[in-house]
Design a protein around this motif. Structure first.
Motif, PDB file in Angstrom:
ATOM      1  N   PRO A  55       0.964  -1.285  -0.054  1.00 56.87           N
ATOM      2  CA  PRO A  55       0.110  -0.008  -0.035  1.00 56.87           C
ATOM      3  C   PRO A  55       1.000   1.073   0.045  1.00 56.87           C
ATOM      4  N   GLY A  56       0.596   2.286  -0.802  1.00 63.46           N
ATOM      5  CA  GLY A  56       1.098   3.421  -0.905  1.00 63.46           C
ATOM      6  C   GLY A  56       1.169   4.156   0.217  1.00 63.46           C
ATOM      7  N   ILE A  57       0.202   4.104   1.109  1.00 62.83           N
ATOM      8  CA  ILE A  57      -0.085   5.046   2.271  1.00 62.83           C
ATOM      9  C   ILE A  57       0.953   4.477   3.051  1.00 62.83           C
ATOM     10  N   ALA A  58       1.395   3.255   3.373  1.00 62.96           N
ATOM     11  CA  ALA A  58       2.395   2.822   4.339  1.00 62.96           C
ATOM     12  C   ALA A  58       3.712   3.456   4.051  1.00 62.96           C
ATOM     13  N   ILE A  59       4.209   4.087   2.823  1.00 64.81           N
ATOM     14  CA  ILE A  59       5.388   4.411   2.556  1.00 64.81           C
ATOM     15  C   ILE A  59       5.379   6.054   2.346  1.00 64.81           C
ATOM     16  N   ILE A  60       4.133   6.522   2.341  1.00 63.85           N
ATOM     17  CA  ILE A  60       4.405   7.981   1.953  1.00 63.85           C
ATOM     18  C   ILE A  60       4.958   9.085   2.915  1.00 63.85           C
ATOM     19  N   SER A  61       5.179   8.637   4.318  1.00 62.92           N
ATOM     20  CA  SER A  61       5.643   9.234   5.205  1.00 62.92           C
ATOM     21  C   SER A  61       7.158   9.497   5.019  1.00 62.92           C
ATOM     22  N   PRO A  62       7.899   8.210   4.805  1.00 61.11           N
ATOM     23  CA  PRO A  62       9.198   8.315   4.584  1.00 61.11           C
ATOM     24  C   PRO A  62       9.718   8.691   3.326  1.00 61.11           C
ATOM     25  N   LEU A  63       8.589   8.390   2.322  1.00 57.64           N
ATOM     26  CA  LEU A  63       9.067   9.163   0.900  1.00 57.64           C
ATOM     27  C   LEU A  63       9.036  10.543   0.938  1.00 57.64           C
ATOM     28  N   TYR A  64       8.083  11.135   1.819  1.00 54.32           N
ATOM     29  CA  TYR A  64       8.016  12.536   1.913  1.00 54.32           C
ATOM     30  C   TYR A  64       9.131  13.240   2.418  1.00 54.32           C
ATOM     31  N   LEU A  65       9.698  12.585   3.609  1.00 54.21           N
ATOM     32  CA  LEU A  65      10.885  13.050   4.231  1.00 54.21           C
ATOM     33  C   LEU A  65      12.067  12.781   3.302  1.00 54.21           C
ATOM     34  N   GLN A  66      12.126  11.702   2.358  1.00 58.23           N
ATOM     35  CA  GLN A  66      13.086  11.552   1.446  1.00 58.23           C
ATOM     36  C   GLN A  66      13.302  12.654   0.635  1.00 58.23           C
ATOM     37  N   PHE A  67      12.229  12.736  -0.163  1.00 53.28           N
ATOM     38  CA  PHE A  67      12.140  13.779  -1.265  1.00 53.28           C
ATOM     39  C   PHE A  67      12.171  15.245  -0.727  1.00 53.28           C
ATOM     40  N   ARG A  68      11.957  15.492   0.489  1.00 60.56           N
ATOM     41  CA  ARG A  68      12.137  16.946   1.197  1.00 60.56           C
ATOM     42  C   ARG A  68      13.787  17.077   1.176  1.00 60.56           C
ATOM     43  N   ASP A  69      14.455  15.799   1.462  1.00 61.58           N
ATOM     44  CA  ASP A  69      15.895  16.080   1.744  1.00 61.58           C
ATOM     45  C   ASP A  69      16.507  16.216   0.165  1.00 61.58           C
ATOM     46  N   TRP A  70      15.839  15.597  -0.567  1.00 57.91           N
ATOM     47  CA  TRP A  70      16.340  15.549  -2.144  1.00 57.91           C
ATOM     48  C   TRP A  70      15.911  16.878  -2.884  1.00 57.91           C
ATOM     49  N   ASP A  71      15.050  17.960  -2.098  1.00 50.58           N
ATOM     50  CA  ASP A  71      14.452  19.045  -2.710  1.00 50.58           C
ATOM     51  C   ASP A  71      13.741  18.657  -3.688  1.00 50.58           C
ATOM     52  N   LEU A  72      12.789  17.590  -3.630  1.00 53.33           N
ATOM     53  CA  LEU A  72      11.963  17.165  -4.857  1.00 53.33           C
ATOM     54  C   LEU A  72      10.593  17.455  -4.575  1.00 53.33           C
ATOM     55  N   ILE A  73      10.253  18.100  -3.327  1.00 47.33           N
ATOM     56  CA  ILE A  73       8.687  18.528  -3.136  1.00 47.33           C
ATOM     57  C   ILE A  73       8.248  19.465  -4.175  1.00 47.33           C
ATOM     58  N   ASN A  74       7.316  19.504  -4.904  1.00 48.80           N
ATOM     59  CA  ASN A  74       6.663  20.155  -5.780  1.00 48.80           C
ATOM     60  C   ASN A  74       7.631  20.189  -7.085  1.00 48.80           C
ATOM     61  N   ASN A  75       8.066  18.930  -7.257  1.00 46.14           N
ATOM     62  CA  ASN A  75       8.798  18.430  -8.485  1.00 46.14           C
ATOM     63  C   ASN A  75       8.177  17.335  -9.074  1.00 46.14           C
ATOM     64  N   LYS A  76       8.038  17.307 -10.345  1.00 50.22           N
ATOM     65  CA  LYS A  76       7.237  16.300 -11.113  1.00 50.22           C
ATOM     66  C   LYS A  76       8.162  15.058 -10.693  1.00 50.22           C
ATOM     67  N   LEU A  77       9.155  15.120 -10.691  1.00 51.03           N
ATOM     68  CA  LEU A  77       9.927  13.870 -10.146  1.00 51.03           C
ATOM     69  C   LEU A  77       9.540  13.206  -8.978  1.00 51.03           C
ATOM     70  N   ALA A  78       9.107  13.809  -7.893  1.00 53.48           N
ATOM     71  CA  ALA A  78       8.596  13.188  -6.927  1.00 53.48           C
ATOM     72  C   ALA A  78       7.185  12.490  -7.173  1.00 53.48           C
ATOM     73  N   LEU A  79       6.487  12.888  -8.444  1.00 52.27           N
ATOM     74  CA  LEU A  79       5.588  11.925  -8.536  1.00 52.27           C
ATOM     75  C   LEU A  79       5.792  10.646  -9.690  1.00 52.27           C
ATOM     76  N   ILE A  80       7.031  10.876 -10.578  1.00 51.99           N
ATOM     77  CA  ILE A  80       7.309  10.043 -11.771  1.00 51.99           C
ATOM     78  C   ILE A  80       8.125   8.924 -11.159  1.00 51.99           C
ATOM     79  N   LEU A  81       8.993   9.240 -10.144  1.00 48.71           N
ATOM     80  CA  LEU A  81       9.532   8.084  -9.273  1.00 48.71           C
ATOM     81  C   LEU A  81       8.768   6.955  -8.591  1.00 48.71           C
ATOM     82  N   PRO A  82       7.899   7.377  -7.725  1.00 44.54           N
ATOM     83  CA  PRO A  82       6.778   6.482  -7.164  1.00 44.54           C
ATOM     84  C   PRO A  82       5.895   6.114  -8.274  1.00 44.54           C
TER      85      PRO A  82
END
Length: 269
Positions: free
Chosen positions: A107-134
């Motif tokens: 389930p995607g909901i189970a990994i959304i929190s760690p993904l958010y933290l990871q993408f925040r560290d990679w500066d990918l929030i509000n970046n299309k790569l944050a949706l393409i990769l998952p």
């Protein structure tokens, strides 16, 4: 049997029909009691608002870019993986398939929190790569499983003939197996595009800027965003239909290829 099929079709199409007529009603006519089942008169105001709304136009473009990117990447990687699993002999093949299936069931909901933290560290929030990769992560297993079945149904004699003629394994895949599996590849591409287009959870979480919203999220945020008064049910309905229309057109235009892909390998002998 025909009556049962007709009832099922009507049951499935009823919500879509209700959304269409709601988008064509005047704002006050939506709440008439008793309910009217036809728009009288037909009012295109909701459609004009939606079509001319810049943020919704941008959302459709964003969804197209993201869904197309996910489809291309998943299909490129998935076709190679599926071919290897279907044709090559190597230890642990069944384990690989099991792991692929496990990823698709996660389930995607189970990994959304760690993904958010990871993408925040990679500066990918509000970046299309944050949706393409998952998106690739969750569509790739479907692609591999679907294409593996198509590749297994192709006769091995064609590959052996290509090897005799001096073709490498990559040449055999691109020039012999690929064209023969085109119906299955095309069907898989449509399924991946639809899944990516309709994705909501990651898009709602990773995108907060209006200019980066996808179409499903834009529809969900329509309430109160542009009209300060009551909930704009007409505009919401028009936006929902506008989001669905590209998928309907895609399926209608390529329905023959889709049917050919779905029935490929169904009859042998």
């Amino acid at each position: 049997m025909q009556l049962l099929i007709a009832i099922i079709i009507i049951w499935c199409l009823a919500p879509f029909y209700w959304t269409v007529i709601t988008s064509l009603k005047q704002a006050n006519a939506i709440f008439y009691n008793p309910t009217t089942y036809l728009p009288n008169p037909v009012d295109m105001t909701s459609w004009r608002v939606v079509v001319t709304l810049p943020r919704f136009q941008g959302a459709l473009i964003n969804s197209t870019i993201i869904a197309s990117s996910v489809t291309v990447v998943s299909l490129s990687l998935g076709s190679l993986c599926a071919y290897a699993i279907a044709r090559l002999r190597f230890p642990g093949k069944n384990i690989v398939l099991a792991l692929v299936l496990a990823v698709s069931m996660f389930p995607g909901i189970a990994i959304i929190s760690p993904l958010y933290l990871q993408f925040r560290d990679w500066d990918l929030i509000n970046n299309k790569l944050a949706l393409i990769l998952p998106g690739v992560t969750f569509t790739l297993p479907v692609c591999i499983w679907t294409l593996t079945a198509f590749f297994r149904d192709l006769p091995r004699e064609l590959e052996e003939a290509a090897y005799v003629d001096g073709a490498s394994r990559i040449q055999t895949f691109t020039q012999v197996i690929g064209p023969l599996a085109a119906p299955g590849v095309f069907t898989t591409a449509i399924l991946l595009f639809i899944a990516s287009w309709n994705e909501f959870l990651f898009a709602r979480t990773f995108m907060s800027k209006v200019e980066q919203l996808t179409a499903p999220v834009a529809v969900a945020q329509f309430e109160g965003a542009d009209i300060a008064a009551a909930t704009p049910w007409g505009e919401i309905s028009a936006a929902a239909i506008a989001t669905t229309i590209p998928l309907v057109i895609l399926v209608l235009v390529f329905q023959r290829r889709i049917v050919a892909g779905l029935t490929a390998g169904a009859v042998k002998g």
